[in-house]
Design a protein around this motif. Structure first.
Motif, PDB file in Angstrom:
ATOM      1  N   PHE A  28      41.133 -38.924 -45.718  1.00 43.76           N
ATOM      2  CA  PHE A  28      40.254 -39.010 -44.643  1.00 43.76           C
ATOM      3  C   PHE A  28      39.707 -37.502 -44.354  1.00 43.76           C
ATOM      4  O   PHE A  28      40.408 -36.614 -44.974  1.00 43.76           O
ATOM      5  N   HIS A  29      38.423 -37.360 -43.965  1.00 45.57           N
ATOM      6  CA  HIS A  29      38.215 -35.930 -43.316  1.00 45.57           C
ATOM      7  C   HIS A  29      37.270 -36.114 -41.844  1.00 45.57           C
ATOM      8  O   HIS A  29      37.057 -37.276 -41.716  1.00 45.57           O
ATOM      9  N   LEU A  30      37.187 -35.176 -41.156  1.00 46.52           N
ATOM     10  CA  LEU A  30      36.502 -34.948 -40.108  1.00 46.52           C
ATOM     11  C   LEU A  30      35.257 -34.529 -40.192  1.00 46.52           C
ATOM     12  O   LEU A  30      34.885 -33.340 -40.860  1.00 46.52           O
ATOM     13  N   ASP A  31      34.260 -35.110 -39.526  1.00 45.19           N
ATOM     14  CA  ASP A  31      32.905 -34.377 -39.502  1.00 45.19           C
ATOM     15  C   ASP A  31      32.729 -33.278 -38.572  1.00 45.19           C
ATOM     16  O   ASP A  31      33.663 -33.074 -37.914  1.00 45.19           O
ATOM     17  N   SER A  32      31.397 -33.078 -38.506  1.00 44.14           N
ATOM     18  CA  SER A  32      31.189 -31.801 -37.552  1.00 44.14           C
ATOM     19  C   SER A  32      31.437 -32.330 -36.255  1.00 44.14           C
ATOM     20  O   SER A  32      31.565 -31.508 -35.248  1.00 44.14           O
ATOM     21  N   ALA A  33      31.227 -33.560 -35.984  1.00 42.84           N
ATOM     22  CA  ALA A  33      31.442 -34.172 -34.616  1.00 42.84           C
ATOM     23  C   ALA A  33      32.928 -34.427 -34.348  1.00 42.84           C
ATOM     24  O   ALA A  33      33.269 -35.297 -33.326  1.00 42.84           O
ATOM     25  N   MET A  34      33.834 -34.247 -35.189  1.00 40.39           N
ATOM     26  CA  MET A  34      35.214 -34.323 -35.079  1.00 40.39           C
ATOM     27  C   MET A  34      35.504 -35.980 -35.258  1.00 40.39           C
ATOM     28  O   MET A  34      36.400 -36.391 -34.362  1.00 40.39           O
ATOM     29  N   GLN A  35      34.870 -36.652 -36.025  1.00 40.55           N
ATOM     30  CA  GLN A  35      34.968 -38.044 -36.432  1.00 40.55           C
ATOM     31  C   GLN A  35      35.503 -38.276 -37.607  1.00 40.55           C
ATOM     32  O   GLN A  35      34.936 -37.607 -38.668  1.00 40.55           O
ATOM     33  N   SER A  36      36.635 -39.314 -37.737  1.00 39.41           N
ATOM     34  CA  SER A  36      37.215 -39.361 -38.946  1.00 39.41           C
ATOM     35  C   SER A  36      36.112 -40.223 -39.974  1.00 39.41           C
ATOM     36  O   SER A  36      35.664 -41.282 -39.322  1.00 39.41           O
ATOM     37  N   HIS A  37      36.263 -39.786 -41.210  1.00 31.87           N
ATOM     38  CA  HIS A  37      35.723 -40.775 -42.288  1.00 31.87           C
ATOM     39  C   HIS A  37      36.731 -41.201 -43.383  1.00 31.87           C
ATOM     40  O   HIS A  37      37.394 -40.117 -43.734  1.00 31.87           O
ATOM     41  N   PRO A  38      36.766 -42.098 -44.074  1.00 31.34           N
ATOM     42  CA  PRO A  38      37.634 -42.388 -45.368  1.00 31.34           C
ATOM     43  C   PRO A  38      36.794 -41.466 -46.463  1.00 31.34           C
ATOM     44  O   PRO A  38      35.628 -41.800 -46.492  1.00 31.34           O
ATOM     45  N   VAL A  39      37.357 -40.789 -47.344  1.00 32.65           N
ATOM     46  CA  VAL A  39      36.832 -40.116 -48.135  1.00 32.65           C
ATOM     47  C   VAL A  39      36.514 -41.217 -49.353  1.00 32.65           C
ATOM     48  O   VAL A  39      35.253 -40.972 -49.600  1.00 32.65           O
ATOM     49  N   GLU A  40      37.171 -42.328 -49.471  1.00 32.34           N
ATOM     50  CA  GLU A  40      36.786 -43.365 -50.320  1.00 32.34           C
ATOM     51  C   GLU A  40      37.124 -44.622 -49.613  1.00 32.34           C
ATOM     52  O   GLU A  40      38.160 -45.156 -49.525  1.00 32.34           O
ATOM     53  N   PRO A  41      35.736 -45.431 -49.118  1.00 36.14           N
ATOM     54  CA  PRO A  41      36.091 -46.539 -48.386  1.00 36.14           C
ATOM     55  C   PRO A  41      36.926 -47.664 -49.111  1.00 36.14           C
ATOM     56  O   PRO A  41      37.585 -48.544 -48.321  1.00 36.14           O
ATOM     57  N   GLU A  42      36.676 -47.632 -50.534  1.00 37.53           N
ATOM     58  CA  GLU A  42      37.409 -48.686 -51.368  1.00 37.53           C
ATOM     59  C   GLU A  42      38.458 -47.980 -52.199  1.00 37.53           C
ATOM     60  O   GLU A  42      38.081 -46.992 -52.846  1.00 37.53           O
TER      61      GLU A  42
END
Length: 77
Positions: A28-42
């Motif tokens: 996971f990583h946080l974007d500039s808005a401090m929102q999480s995203h999976p690095v690899e969704p699958e």
């Protein structure tokens, strides 16, 4: 062959606690808005990703089986 997961983060409820980033480094990583995203969704089923979902204070991480959509986390009631 093991299970494959689809990992999503509901950014409408993500509070940017970074628990996911700390529990599953590199997944996971946080974007500039401090929102999480999976690095690899699958991804392949992974205990660290499950632990990250379980540690999210607002349960913003949803994991389903790829293809069937069967819930992994949060579990069905």
């Amino acid at each position: 062959m093991g299970d494959r997961w689809e990992v999503e983060v509901d950014r409408s409820i993500c509070i940017g606690s970074a628990q996911c980033v700390n529990r599953a480094t590199g997944a996971f990583h946080l974007d500039s808005a401090m929102q999480s995203h999976p690095v690899e969704p699958e991804t392949d089923a992974n205990e660290r990703i499950l632990e990250a979902a379980e540690s999210c204070p607002v349960e913003a991480i949803v994991i389903t089986l790829l293809g069937s959509g069967e819930p992994v986390f949060p579990p069905e009631e």
